[in-house]
Design a protein around this motif. Structure first.
Motif, mmCIF file in Angstrom:
data_model
loop_
_atom_site.group_PDB
_atom_site.id
_atom_site.type_symbol
_atom_site.label_atom_id
_atom_site.label_comp_id
_atom_site.label_asym_id
_atom_site.label_seq_id
_atom_site.Cartn_x
_atom_site.Cartn_y
_atom_site.Cartn_z
ATOM 1 N N SER A 1 -3.155 4.428 2.063
ATOM 2 C CA SER A 1 -1.975 3.012 2.278
ATOM 3 C C SER A 1 -2.386 2.274 1.108
ATOM 4 C CB SER A 1 -1.825 2.680 3.390
ATOM 5 O OG SER A 1 -1.802 3.337 4.384
ATOM 6 N N PHE A 2 -3.207 2.206 -0.053
ATOM 7 C CA PHE A 2 -3.510 1.212 -0.945
ATOM 8 C C PHE A 2 -2.406 1.554 -1.811
ATOM 9 C CE2 PHE A 2 -5.398 -0.128 -4.644
ATOM 10 C CZ PHE A 2 -5.267 -1.485 -4.234
ATOM 11 N N VAL A 3 -2.787 3.104 -1.940
ATOM 12 C CA VAL A 3 -1.902 3.676 -2.552
ATOM 13 C C VAL A 3 -0.414 4.177 -2.439
ATOM 14 C CG1 VAL A 3 -2.047 6.004 -4.433
ATOM 15 C CG2 VAL A 3 -3.879 4.670 -3.373
ATOM 16 N N HIS A 4 -0.178 4.557 -1.359
ATOM 17 C CA HIS A 4 1.289 4.823 -0.937
ATOM 18 C C HIS A 4 2.210 3.541 -1.017
ATOM 19 C CE1 HIS A 4 -0.600 8.430 1.476
ATOM 20 N NE2 HIS A 4 -0.559 8.871 0.390
ATOM 21 N N ALA A 5 1.344 2.800 -0.429
ATOM 22 C CA ALA A 5 2.568 1.380 -0.766
ATOM 23 C C ALA A 5 2.611 1.025 -2.206
ATOM 24 C CB ALA A 5 1.770 0.233 0.078
ATOM 25 N N ARG A 6 1.768 1.322 -2.926
ATOM 26 C CA ARG A 6 1.737 0.651 -4.134
ATOM 27 C C ARG A 6 2.723 1.172 -5.128
ATOM 28 N NH1 ARG A 6 -3.994 0.641 -6.316
ATOM 29 N NH2 ARG A 6 -3.077 2.437 -7.868
ATOM 30 N N ASP B 1 5.709 2.950 -3.660
ATOM 31 C CA ASP B 1 6.969 3.475 -2.004
ATOM 32 C C ASP B 1 7.424 3.794 -3.035
ATOM 33 O OD1 ASP B 1 7.557 2.638 0.493
ATOM 34 O OD2 ASP B 1 9.149 1.705 -1.124
ATOM 35 N N PHE B 2 8.261 3.276 -3.837
ATOM 36 C CA PHE B 2 9.628 3.995 -4.347
ATOM 37 C C PHE B 2 9.493 5.014 -4.776
ATOM 38 C CE2 PHE B 2 6.435 3.021 -7.267
ATOM 39 C CZ PHE B 2 6.668 3.519 -8.596
ATOM 40 N N GLU B 3 8.780 6.185 -4.676
ATOM 41 C CA GLU B 3 8.822 7.205 -4.749
ATOM 42 C C GLU B 3 8.955 8.229 -3.506
ATOM 43 O OE1 GLU B 3 4.525 8.431 -6.610
ATOM 44 O OE2 GLU B 3 5.253 7.829 -9.035
ATOM 45 N N ASN B 4 8.864 7.713 -2.573
ATOM 46 C CA ASN B 4 8.987 8.032 -1.160
ATOM 47 C C ASN B 4 10.230 7.788 -0.434
ATOM 48 O OD1 ASN B 4 6.776 9.259 -1.143
ATOM 49 N ND2 ASN B 4 5.167 7.200 -0.911
ATOM 50 N N LEU C 1 6.631 -7.017 3.286
ATOM 51 C CA LEU C 1 6.343 -5.379 3.486
ATOM 52 C C LEU C 1 4.928 -5.193 2.587
ATOM 53 C CD1 LEU C 1 5.585 -3.128 6.115
ATOM 54 C CD2 LEU C 1 7.871 -2.210 5.055
ATOM 55 N N ILE C 2 5.534 -4.555 1.943
ATOM 56 C CA ILE C 2 4.855 -3.442 1.027
ATOM 57 C C ILE C 2 3.749 -4.756 -0.181
ATOM 58 C CG2 ILE C 2 4.458 -1.984 -1.524
ATOM 59 C CD1 ILE C 2 6.265 -1.149 1.247
ATOM 60 N N PRO C 3 3.971 -6.275 -0.271
ATOM 61 C CA PRO C 3 2.824 -6.831 -0.685
ATOM 62 C C PRO C 3 1.870 -7.315 0.089
ATOM 63 C CG PRO C 3 4.820 -6.950 -1.534
ATOM 64 C CD PRO C 3 5.198 -6.707 -0.618
ATOM 65 N N SER C 4 2.250 -7.383 1.842
ATOM 66 C CA SER C 4 1.204 -7.865 2.573
ATOM 67 C C SER C 4 0.161 -6.220 2.580
ATOM 68 C CB SER C 4 1.655 -6.957 4.175
ATOM 69 O OG SER C 4 2.315 -7.121 4.409
ATOM 70 N N VAL C 5 1.166 -4.867 3.230
ATOM 71 C CA VAL C 5 -0.108 -3.963 2.664
ATOM 72 C C VAL C 5 -0.764 -3.688 2.467
ATOM 73 C CG1 VAL C 5 0.383 -1.513 3.427
ATOM 74 C CG2 VAL C 5 2.000 -2.541 4.598
ATOM 75 N N VAL C 6 0.003 -3.893 0.977
ATOM 76 C CA VAL C 6 -1.444 -3.586 -0.390
ATOM 77 C C VAL C 6 -2.217 -4.172 -0.285
ATOM 78 C CG1 VAL C 6 -1.435 -3.742 -2.515
ATOM 79 C CG2 VAL C 6 0.682 -1.973 -1.857
ATOM 80 N N THR C 7 -2.109 -5.899 -0.029
ATOM 81 C CA THR C 7 -3.333 -6.735 -0.251
ATOM 82 C C THR C 7 -4.822 -6.389 0.867
ATOM 83 O OG1 THR C 7 -1.848 -8.176 0.458
ATOM 84 C CG2 THR C 7 -1.884 -8.166 -1.560
#
Length: 183
Positions: free
Chosen positions: A135-140, A142-145, A65-71
């Motif tokens: 979303s690019f920044v937020h997903a990178r 993600d561990f902070e949320n 999920l996270i790598p797909s959103v970021v990329t």
């Protein structure tokens, strides 16, 4: 366009792993949108791979999920930068997808919004782009949320719409989902 990739060999980084160093020397025109488009396409293809369900040896299904959103988001950013560069003969900076989108020509924005509306029912395209813009920044990070909602399907559709628009503008072929699946 000439690209030379030079591999400087291997260097022991830690006792159990050896890394290699490569760099690119290019004679690209900095105002040529094609190299930006090419990199956007590579990130789009990487995102498609991350967004593919893969059955692991233990029988579990893996979806990154996270790598797909970021990329996907990064491909959106670069597709918009290639369109902007083609139209303005200068680069634009930033990761905020809404700000980049706002800098595109009106006809391009209209085409993207029409594409989003036709593929995702019941949305306001401008509101959606505003919602996913960071979303690019937020997903990178993600561990902070503790709780985060990603609109991965909508981000993928936005990326695909930008891909098609940039490819058309630059005279490039869009790789279809069938092509991606068959490889």
């Amino acid at each position: 366009m000439t690209i030379k990739v030079i591999n400087l060999g291997s260097l022991p980084i830690v006792e159990t792993w050896t890394g290699s160093f490569s760099f690119k020397i290019s004679d690209d025109n900095p105002n040529d949108p094609i190299p930006v488009y090419n990199i956007a396409q590579w990130f789009y293809l990487a995102a498609k791979r991350c967004a593919t369900n893969v059955k692991l040896q233990n029988g579990q299904i893996e979806y990154l999920l996270i790598p797909s959103v970021v990329t996907f988001c990064f491909s959106c950013e670069l597709f918009m930068k290639s369109i902007y560069l083609k139209n303005n003969n200068e680069t634009i900076r930033g990761h905020d997808l809404k700000k980049l989108f706002d800098e595109l020509p009106s006809d391009i924005k209209r085409g993207i919004c029409d594409s989003l509306s036709s593929k995702i029912s019941g949305i306001n395209p401008t509101d959606l782009i505003t919602e996913i813009s960071k979303s690019f920044v937020h997903a990178r990070y993600d561990f902070e949320n503790l709780i985060k909602i990603y609109r991965e399907y909508e981000i993928e559709i936005f990326a695909k719409s930008l891909y098609q628009e940039a490819a058309t503008m630059l005279g490039k072929q869009v790789l279809t989902d069938e092509y991606l699946i068959s490889k």
